[in-house]
Design an enzyme around this catalytic site. Structure first.
Site, short mmCIF file in Angstrom:
data_model
loop_
_atom_site.label_atom_id
_atom_site.label_comp_id
_atom_site.label_asym_id
_atom_site.label_seq_id
_atom_site.Cartn_x
_atom_site.Cartn_y
_atom_site.Cartn_z
CG ASN A 192 -0.08 -0.03 2.48
OD1 ASN A 192 0.86 -0.28 2.61
ND2 ASN A 192 -0.95 0.27 3.76
CE LYS A 193 2.91 2.32 4.55
NZ LYS A 193 3.50 1.38 5.32
CB ILE A 194 4.38 6.32 -2.27
CG1 ILE A 194 4.37 7.03 -3.56
CG2 ILE A 194 5.87 6.24 -2.02
CD1 ILE A 194 3.81 8.36 -3.68
#
Ligand SMILES: *Cc1c(COP(=O)(O)O)cnc(C)c1O
Length: 377
Positions: A192-194
């Site tokens: 879910n991170k960039i």
């Protein structure tokens, strides 16, 4: 369903994974790990990067390398994902939870500064390390922490897991990216991170000794020379070549992803203007990335849980913000400074769909659904 946040894997991921399989380099011995470390350090603007199996692992070894352990105190943001606190807890350190400031939702570093000065004057114990979290893509205010470092030798470890690509625009840190202000900066490449590696993390630092200690601890504390000789209790925290291959491909797309998140945020800000909601922080001294676009409900009588349920019924995934650490069972008895701002963020906060590739059409659907639910409540 419009998801809260989905990875976009539109680059060289498959090609680099194929390379891992064709060459047989799937575990940690493989060229993508070193390549990713070099390229990641360059992208963040740090001299060194050490890749790790997760953001939590990166924080754990960075805190150990900074000296955290039994008998020490780590001051950590009260309003954050629980991994920030868990990593400090693993070291055996005691935690000091520090409330947020309303302006950025990040650790109120002035409040911490004044409390440390007060405790020092009274001869009471002060923290050894500050683990400052840049939440939701917005940089924290660092100057009060630099004063604590210079005056009391309090080390700074940044949890930049959610804020890769965010930077400061004014003061001594103008032009610098998050992760490069403290002794070490930690990132996550969870799904879910960039950017994602499937799972992974990294520590960046200008301190070569710290980087060497962190790399050694991440690799079972292997001693130089003889095989199977270890001079410490280490961890199996290395990133695999497969994960590094995905991370390398994702890193090539980082500028596009950051630009997409900022464009998404600008559109949300504009279209939500008529609604009774407060947009996320954007201090004039910072260039945030809006990792998860999060709003506060202006009406204190509204329950964000009900909004999450109503939006889910419309096919839109949203999520409340974190309950503060002081309200999480493992940390209820931790020492703390304040907590009312963190409570308020939890009581009123909501993250909206924020995938970098979210279409304008889907974004309009989200805003329209939110507007009609708010009008009816
Ligand atoms: C995601 C996250 C972490 C942990 O990273 P993992 O890679 O999931 O272990 C730590 N701190 C914060 C603030 C995070 O959002």
């Amino acid at each position: 369903m419009i998801p809260l946040s989905e990875p976009s894997l539109g680059g060289n991921e498959a090609r680099y994974l194929r390379e891992c399989i064709d060459t047989g380099y799937v575990s940690s011995a493989g060229p993508f790990v070193g390549r990713f470390e070099r390229e990641f350090a360059a992208a963040v603007g740090a001299p060194r990067a050490v890749a790790c199996a997760s953001g939590t692992a990166a924080l754990h070894v960075a805190l150990l390398a900074a000296g955290a352990g039994p008998g020490s105190v780590v001051a950590v943001s009260d309003f954050t994902f629980i991994a920030s606190a868990n990593a400090a807890h693993y070291t055996g350190a005691a935690l000091l939870l520090v409330d947020s400031e309303p302006e950025t939702w990040n650790m109120n570093t002035e409040l911490l500064h004044d409390e440390v000065v007060r405790r020092a004057r009274l001869g009471r114990p002060i923290p050894d390390i500050v683990e400052v979290v840049h939440v939701l893509g917005h940089p924290a205010r660092m100057e009060p922490l630099f004063e604590l470092r210079d005056r009391f030798w309090i080390d700074i470890v940044e949890d930049a897991a959610e804020s890769l690509g965010a930077s400061w625009t004014e003061g001594t840190l103008a032009g610098r990216q998050v992760g490069t202000a403290g002794g070490a900066g930690c990132f996550s490449f969870n799904g879910n991170k960039i950017i994602t590696a499937g799972g992974g993390g990294a520590i960046v630092t200008a301190d070569h000794e710290l980087a060497d200690v962190a790399a050694r601890l991440s690799d079972q504390a292997k001693a130089p020379g003889e095989h199977y000789r270890h001079d410490d209790v280490g961890f199996n925290y290395r990133l695999t070549n497969i994960a590094a291959a995905v991370a390398s491909a994702q890193l090539e797309q980082l500028p596009d992803k950051v630009a997409a998140k900022r464009a998404l945020a600008a559109r949300y800000r504009e279209s939500l203007r008529p609604l009774p909601v407060t947009p996320p922080p954007s201090a004039d001294w910072a260039d945030p990335t809006f990792w998860l676009y999060s709003i506060l409900l202006d009406d204190p009588g509204l329950d964000p849980a009900k909004l999450v349920a109503a939006l889910a019924a419309d096919g839109i995934q949203t999520r409340r913000l974190w309950p503060p650490l002081h309200d999480q069972r493992p940390y209820r008895s931790a020492d703390r400074i304040g907590g009312a701002v963190a409570d308020d963020l939890y009581r009123r906060g909501l993250s909206l769909p924020s995938s970098a590739h979210l279409s304008e059409h889907d974004q309009r659907t989200v805003v329209a659904a939110l507007a009609s639910i708010l009008a009816a409540s």
